[in-house]
Design an enzyme around this catalytic site. Structure first.
Site, PDB file in Angstrom:
ATOM      1  N   LYS A 126       0.896  -1.098  -0.065  1.00 42.31           N
ATOM      2  CA  LYS A 126       0.062   0.225   0.016  1.00 42.31           C
ATOM      3  C   LYS A 126       0.497   1.522   0.104  1.00 42.31           C
ATOM      4  O   LYS A 126       0.622   2.667  -0.549  1.00 42.31           O
ATOM      5  CB  LYS A 126      -1.432  -0.027   1.413  1.00 42.31           C
ATOM      6  CG  LYS A 126      -1.985  -1.078   1.108  1.00 42.31           C
ATOM      7  CD  LYS A 126      -2.868  -1.122   1.973  1.00 42.31           C
ATOM      8  CE  LYS A 126      -4.423  -1.737   1.613  1.00 42.31           C
ATOM      9  NZ  LYS A 126      -5.336  -1.379   2.193  1.00 42.31           N
TER      10      LYS A 126
ATOM     11  N   LYS B  55     -11.258  -4.206  -1.506  1.00 39.03           N
ATOM     12  CA  LYS B  55     -11.727  -2.434  -2.080  1.00 39.03           C
ATOM     13  C   LYS B  55     -11.521  -1.456  -2.522  1.00 39.03           C
ATOM     14  O   LYS B  55     -11.799  -0.368  -3.588  1.00 39.03           O
ATOM     15  CB  LYS B  55     -12.081  -1.450  -0.563  1.00 39.03           C
ATOM     16  CG  LYS B  55     -12.960  -2.741   0.763  1.00 39.03           C
ATOM     17  CD  LYS B  55     -14.154  -2.218   1.790  1.00 39.03           C
ATOM     18  CE  LYS B  55     -13.819  -2.387   2.696  1.00 39.03           C
ATOM     19  NZ  LYS B  55     -11.951  -3.014   3.399  1.00 39.03           N
TER      20      LYS B  55
ATOM     21  N   LYS C 278      -5.586 -11.046  -4.448  1.00 35.94           N
ATOM     22  CA  LYS C 278      -7.325 -11.008  -3.287  1.00 35.94           C
ATOM     23  C   LYS C 278      -8.057  -9.471  -4.051  1.00 35.94           C
ATOM     24  O   LYS C 278      -8.203  -8.909  -4.591  1.00 35.94           O
ATOM     25  CB  LYS C 278      -6.828 -10.836  -2.252  1.00 35.94           C
ATOM     26  CG  LYS C 278      -6.840  -9.707  -1.769  1.00 35.94           C
ATOM     27  CD  LYS C 278      -6.624  -8.646  -0.230  1.00 35.94           C
ATOM     28  CE  LYS C 278      -6.422  -7.827   0.236  1.00 35.94           C
ATOM     29  NZ  LYS C 278      -7.852  -8.091   1.391  1.00 35.94           N
TER      30      LYS C 278
HETATM   31  N1  AQP Z   1     -10.639 -10.856  -0.733  1.00 42.77           N
HETATM   32  C1  AQP Z   1     -11.220 -11.980  -0.010  1.00 42.77           C
HETATM   33  N2  AQP Z   1     -11.113 -13.174   0.780  1.00 42.77           N
HETATM   34  C2  AQP Z   1     -11.306 -12.957   2.047  1.00 42.77           C
HETATM   35  N3  AQP Z   1     -11.523 -12.524   3.563  1.00 42.77           N
HETATM   36  C3  AQP Z   1     -10.927 -10.857   3.014  1.00 42.77           C
HETATM   37  N4  AQP Z   1     -10.677  -9.592   3.490  1.00 42.77           N
HETATM   38  C4  AQP Z   1     -10.868  -8.633   3.115  1.00 42.77           C
HETATM   39  N5  AQP Z   1     -10.461  -8.745   1.978  1.00 42.77           N
HETATM   40  C5  AQP Z   1     -10.505 -10.648   1.536  1.00 42.77           C
HETATM   41  C6  AQP Z   1     -11.231  -9.493   5.664  1.00 42.77           C
HETATM   42  O1  AQP Z   1     -11.812  -8.951   5.302  1.00 42.77           O
HETATM   43  C7  AQP Z   1     -11.624  -8.409   6.710  1.00 42.77           C
HETATM   44  C8  AQP Z   1     -12.178  -7.037   6.696  1.00 42.77           C
HETATM   45  O2  AQP Z   1     -10.823  -5.608   5.902  1.00 42.77           O
HETATM   46  P1  AQP Z   1     -10.349  -4.733   5.529  1.00 42.77           P
HETATM   47  O3  AQP Z   1     -11.569  -3.845   5.479  1.00 42.77           O
HETATM   48  O4  AQP Z   1      -9.622  -4.457   7.088  1.00 42.77           O
HETATM   49  O5  AQP Z   1      -9.698  -4.197   4.687  1.00 42.77           O
HETATM   50  P2  AQP Z   1      -8.184  -5.453   4.357  1.00 42.77           P
HETATM   51  O6  AQP Z   1      -8.728  -6.248   4.827  1.00 42.77           O
HETATM   52  O7  AQP Z   1      -7.553  -4.227   3.632  1.00 42.77           O
HETATM   53  O8  AQP Z   1      -9.179  -5.577   2.902  1.00 42.77           O
HETATM   54  P3  AQP Z   1      -9.671  -5.192   1.595  1.00 42.77           P
HETATM   55  O9  AQP Z   1     -11.258  -4.659   0.552  1.00 42.77           O
HETATM   56  O10 AQP Z   1      -8.746  -4.624   0.557  1.00 42.77           O
HETATM   57  O11 AQP Z   1      -9.602  -3.134   1.333  1.00 42.77           O
HETATM   58  P4  AQP Z   1      -8.743  -2.440   1.489  1.00 42.77           P
HETATM   59  O12 AQP Z   1      -8.378  -2.461   0.009  1.00 42.77           O
HETATM   60  O13 AQP Z   1      -9.301  -0.503   1.960  1.00 42.77           O
HETATM   61  O14 AQP Z   1      -7.161  -2.954   1.804  1.00 42.77           O
HETATM   62  C9  AQP Z   1     -10.571  -8.369   7.314  1.00 42.77           C
HETATM   63  O15 AQP Z   1     -10.746  -9.730   8.156  1.00 42.77           O
HETATM   64  C10 AQP Z   1     -10.349  -9.368   6.125  1.00 42.77           C
HETATM   65  O16 AQP Z   1      -9.076 -10.099   6.585  1.00 42.77           O
END
Ligand code: AQP
Length: 327
Positions: free
Chosen positions: A113, A196, A193
């Site tokens: 990131k 968001k 993966k």
């Molecule tokens: N692709 C995924 N598959 C399974 N679990 C996932 N999580 C995230 N992406 C996947 C799980 O969702 C929970 C909340 O995630 P978060 O909001 O803390 O952010 P993150 O893990 O960084 O997920 P994103 O969606 O990819 O957000 P951004 O792009 O903002 O970083 C966590 O328990 C995570 O493991």
């Protein structure tokens, strides 16, 4: 015997997607029966990437509503915004003094990131704040997708380090990583993966997407050029991802789905997956639209007051242990 404590958080960084739901939220809901559950919209974490203030206010509320719509009951779980409970940041500072810079240098999320967010100190210290989120409530179990395993390891190290140095304080928390769904992949690149923050909207399905959008996104999901519905992450990552999604939304074993759909054309199979996702998300969409913004904000504030009370008792104990009692 008192129940074990579960803690987990979600960032308000845009539309919650089916990876967040299948990897985390769905399990949060299930855990409410067995554990004392504490869930948090981790808004301070989300500030580690640039946010537009007005938009950010809306996204925080949207994330809170989404968690409730997915089935987390704020009357059963403690549910609140991280920024409204200042004990998180105080503990984060104290834990930061026990954190080796070398271990933060190894964090892959920071490396991934830093380009997008600028290499800011908040992003670098993200895993320490996450450790504080978990430890301030003396949580025993942490349900997360597999992208968070490295951060959870640091949390465990910090709990042990604090206990060794200052005396027993924190339980050493263990992850709850779902056997299936811990890593839902991007629809456009099934080797990375679903996320968001992926600039390609077609890479994900958000929980509030309407049926036509869902059909379009799954219809355009990247698959290989062959035929046959087979579960093989190396040879057929796109189809395997769709099988995993179908399996989770229909609560059916992948093997059974492969046997049923093996001879289908990819287009036909994608149609089956899209309809299952549409059906699976319909109750969440309905529940979301019935939630009143003001009522959710009120529930979140009440949750924060209760979380402060819960966190304060451990804050006092941590302060005493490190020599910050004030006399
Ligand atoms: N692709 C995924 N598959 C399974 N679990 C996932 N999580 C995230 N992406 C996947 C799980 O969702 C929970 C909340 O995630 P978060 O909001 O803390 O952010 P993150 O893990 O960084 O997920 P994103 O969606 O990819 O957000 P951004 O792009 O903002 O970083 C966590 O328990 C995570 O493991």
């Amino acid at each position: 015997m008192s129940k074990q404590i579960v803690f987990s958080g979600i960032q308000p960084t845009g539309g919650v997607h089916i990876g967040n739901y299948l990897g985390a939220l769905r399990n949060w809901v299930r855990l409410q029966d067995e554990y004392e559950t504490i869930y948090c919209v981790v808004d301070l974490h989300a500030l580690t990437i640039p946010q537009d203030p007005a938009e950010f206010e809306r996204e925080r509320l949207e994330a809170a509503k989404m968690v409730i719509a997915a089935g987390v009951d704020p009357n059963t779980s403690l549910f609140y915004y991280q920024s409204q409970v200042p004990q998180h940041t105080e503990l984060s500072w104290i834990l930061g003094t026990l954190t080796q810079v070398g271990s933060l240098n190894r964090m892959t999320q920071y490396k991934d990131k830093a380009d997008q967010a600028g290499a800011n100190l908040g992003l670098y210290a993200y895993p320490v704040l996450m450790a504080a989120d978990i430890l301030i409530h003396h949580a025993h179990r942490v349900p997360v997708g597999d992208d968070q395993i490295q951060h959870l390891e640091l949390t465990r190290d910090l709990a042990e380090r604090f206990n060794r140095r200052f005396g027993e304080e924190f339980p050493v928390p263990e992850g709850i990583i779902p056997e299936h769904g811990a890593r839902i992949m991007s629809l456009q690149d099934p080797t990375s993966k679903m996320s968001k923050s992926d600039p390609n909207q077609g890479s994900r399905i958000q929980l509030l997407d309407d049926p036509d959008t869902i059909r379009k996104r799954i219809g355009r999901a990247v698959t290989d050029s062959g035929t046959g519905i087979e579960f093989d992450w190396n040879r057929k990552p796109g189809i395997s991802n769709l099988l995993e999604i179908l399996s989770l939304f229909t609560d059916t074993q992948v093997d059974k789905l492969v046997a049923e759909h093996n001879a289908m054309q990819y287009g036909e199979f994608k149609h089956v997956v899209a309809e299952a996702v549409i059906d699976g998300l319909a109750p969440i969409r309905r529940s979301y639209s019935s939630l009143e913004d003001e009522e959710v904000s009120r529930l979140m504030y009440k949750g924060a007051l209760d979380a402060r009370t819960s966190a304060e008792k451990y804050q006092v104990s941590v302060r005493e242990k490190v020599g910050l009692t004030g006399h």
